[in-house]
Design an enzyme around this catalytic site. Structure first.
Site, mmCIF file in Angstrom:
data_model
loop_
_atom_site.group_PDB
_atom_site.id
_atom_site.type_symbol
_atom_site.label_atom_id
_atom_site.label_comp_id
_atom_site.label_asym_id
_atom_site.label_seq_id
_atom_site.Cartn_x
_atom_site.Cartn_y
_atom_site.Cartn_z
ATOM 1 N N THR A 164 0.965 -1.129 -0.041
ATOM 2 C CA THR A 164 0.140 -0.099 -0.078
ATOM 3 C C THR A 164 0.979 1.319 0.024
ATOM 4 O O THR A 164 1.921 1.218 0.589
ATOM 5 C CB THR A 164 -0.980 -0.058 1.301
ATOM 6 O OG1 THR A 164 -1.754 1.216 0.920
ATOM 7 C CG2 THR A 164 -0.265 -0.053 2.432
ATOM 8 N N GLY A 201 -8.881 8.754 6.747
ATOM 9 C CA GLY A 201 -10.217 8.308 5.667
ATOM 10 C C GLY A 201 -11.407 8.624 6.379
ATOM 11 O O GLY A 201 -11.814 10.118 6.838
ATOM 12 N N TYR A 202 -12.402 7.897 6.443
ATOM 13 C CA TYR A 202 -13.562 8.387 6.928
ATOM 14 C C TYR A 202 -13.730 8.266 8.215
ATOM 15 O O TYR A 202 -14.976 8.263 9.004
ATOM 16 C CB TYR A 202 -14.842 7.402 6.215
ATOM 17 C CG TYR A 202 -14.865 7.292 4.827
ATOM 18 C CD1 TYR A 202 -15.478 8.494 3.935
ATOM 19 C CD2 TYR A 202 -13.883 6.344 3.844
ATOM 20 C CE1 TYR A 202 -15.267 8.636 2.728
ATOM 21 C CE2 TYR A 202 -14.032 6.777 2.379
ATOM 22 C CZ TYR A 202 -14.762 7.653 1.994
ATOM 23 O OH TYR A 202 -14.688 7.828 0.436
ATOM 24 N N ASP A 203 -12.872 7.686 8.914
ATOM 25 C CA ASP A 203 -13.030 7.557 10.499
ATOM 26 C C ASP A 203 -13.658 8.637 11.334
ATOM 27 O O ASP A 203 -14.534 8.248 12.382
ATOM 28 C CB ASP A 203 -11.485 7.462 10.981
ATOM 29 C CG ASP A 203 -10.962 6.008 10.576
ATOM 30 O OD1 ASP A 203 -11.528 5.302 10.009
ATOM 31 O OD2 ASP A 203 -9.718 5.539 11.054
ATOM 32 N N ASN A 252 -0.524 3.905 1.460
ATOM 33 C CA ASN A 252 -1.177 4.476 2.491
ATOM 34 C C ASN A 252 -0.382 4.649 3.554
ATOM 35 O O ASN A 252 -0.245 3.471 4.278
ATOM 36 C CB ASN A 252 -2.758 3.949 2.579
ATOM 37 C CG ASN A 252 -3.635 4.827 3.470
ATOM 38 O OD1 ASN A 252 -3.250 5.029 4.613
ATOM 39 N ND2 ASN A 252 -4.561 4.871 3.326
ATOM 40 N N ASP A 282 -7.673 -4.775 0.408
ATOM 41 C CA ASP A 282 -8.515 -3.814 -0.016
ATOM 42 C C ASP A 282 -9.637 -3.594 0.852
ATOM 43 O O ASP A 282 -10.193 -4.472 1.401
ATOM 44 C CB ASP A 282 -9.048 -4.231 -1.573
ATOM 45 C CG ASP A 282 -9.654 -3.083 -2.278
ATOM 46 O OD1 ASP A 282 -9.257 -2.059 -2.372
ATOM 47 O OD2 ASP A 282 -10.721 -3.222 -2.996
ATOM 48 N N SER A 283 -9.925 -2.413 1.181
ATOM 49 C CA SER A 283 -10.991 -2.179 2.395
ATOM 50 C C SER A 283 -11.681 -0.967 1.745
ATOM 51 O O SER A 283 -11.299 -0.006 0.932
ATOM 52 C CB SER A 283 -10.252 -2.052 3.548
ATOM 53 O OG SER A 283 -9.207 -0.856 3.378
ATOM 54 N N LYS A 328 -2.175 3.012 6.783
ATOM 55 C CA LYS A 328 -2.294 1.435 6.418
ATOM 56 C C LYS A 328 -1.011 0.829 7.057
ATOM 57 O O LYS A 328 -0.917 0.039 7.854
ATOM 58 C CB LYS A 328 -2.827 0.935 5.405
ATOM 59 C CG LYS A 328 -4.159 1.352 5.088
ATOM 60 C CD LYS A 328 -4.594 0.790 3.765
ATOM 61 C CE LYS A 328 -6.247 1.082 3.498
ATOM 62 N NZ LYS A 328 -6.518 0.400 2.301
#
Length: 171
Positions: free
Chosen positions: A8, A154-156, A10, A70-71, A13
């Site tokens: 990744t 992210g969306y956390d 990211n 992948d998440s 991650k």
């Protein structure tokens, strides 16, 4: 000791994976240590397909065992979107803020102020001998318009775990 590439780019991650392997007889290497590698083409239609594609691609490219994921986020009121497009929901190089803004705007269009949602993740491990292992998990919760917490990525900030009181961004 076994060397495993974390496939990744990211940084959030990578940090999480390094912590997960801490204390084990494993050398964890970030994909960034290999210079400018091409991106794997995530042509799958599911998290599992994309994780396997990435793990195999980078294992073959580096010659080392590779762990890829992948998440993403599935929001019920949005028909399980953004799903496999979570990282690029607002565009190919969108920031977390841009993705979050698009998520909230899409939810507003539905008239909903919250929605059941889940983070889904599939990990795929591609070993140098060609063996592939895979695991899937999910975390159920609720998307709310009020951000909570100052950790995570992210969306956390908008994802609240099942009780609806605790944010994923560790409030």
């Amino acid at each position: 000791m076994k060397t495993i590439i974390i496939a990744t780019k990211n940084k959030g991650k990578i940090k999480e994976m390094e912590a997960a392997f801490d204390g084990l007889p494993i050398i964890v290497r970030a994909l960034s240590e290999f210079g400018e590698l091409p991106s794997a083409v995530e042509s799958g239609q599911t998290f599992a397909e994309n994780a396997r594609i990435k793990a195999a691609f980078y294992a073959r490219l580096t010659g080392l065992a590779c762990l890829a994921d992948d998440s993403g986020l599935e929001v019920d009121v949005l028909g399980k979107r953004p799903g496999i497009y979570s990282a690029r929901f607002a565009g190919t190089h969108a920031s977390d803020a841009e993705n979050n803004n698009k998520l909230l705007n899409e939810m507003k269009k539905t008239g909903s102020s919250s929605s059941p949602a889940r983070y889904k993740c599939v990990l795929a491990f591609f070993d140098v001998n060609g063996e592939i292992l895979q695991s899937e998990g999910k975390c159920e919760g609720i998307i709310k318009f009020q951000p909570r917490g100052d950790n995570g990525f992210g969306y956390d900030p908008y994802f609240y775990v099942c009780d609806g009181k605790r944010g994923m961004a560790k409030s």
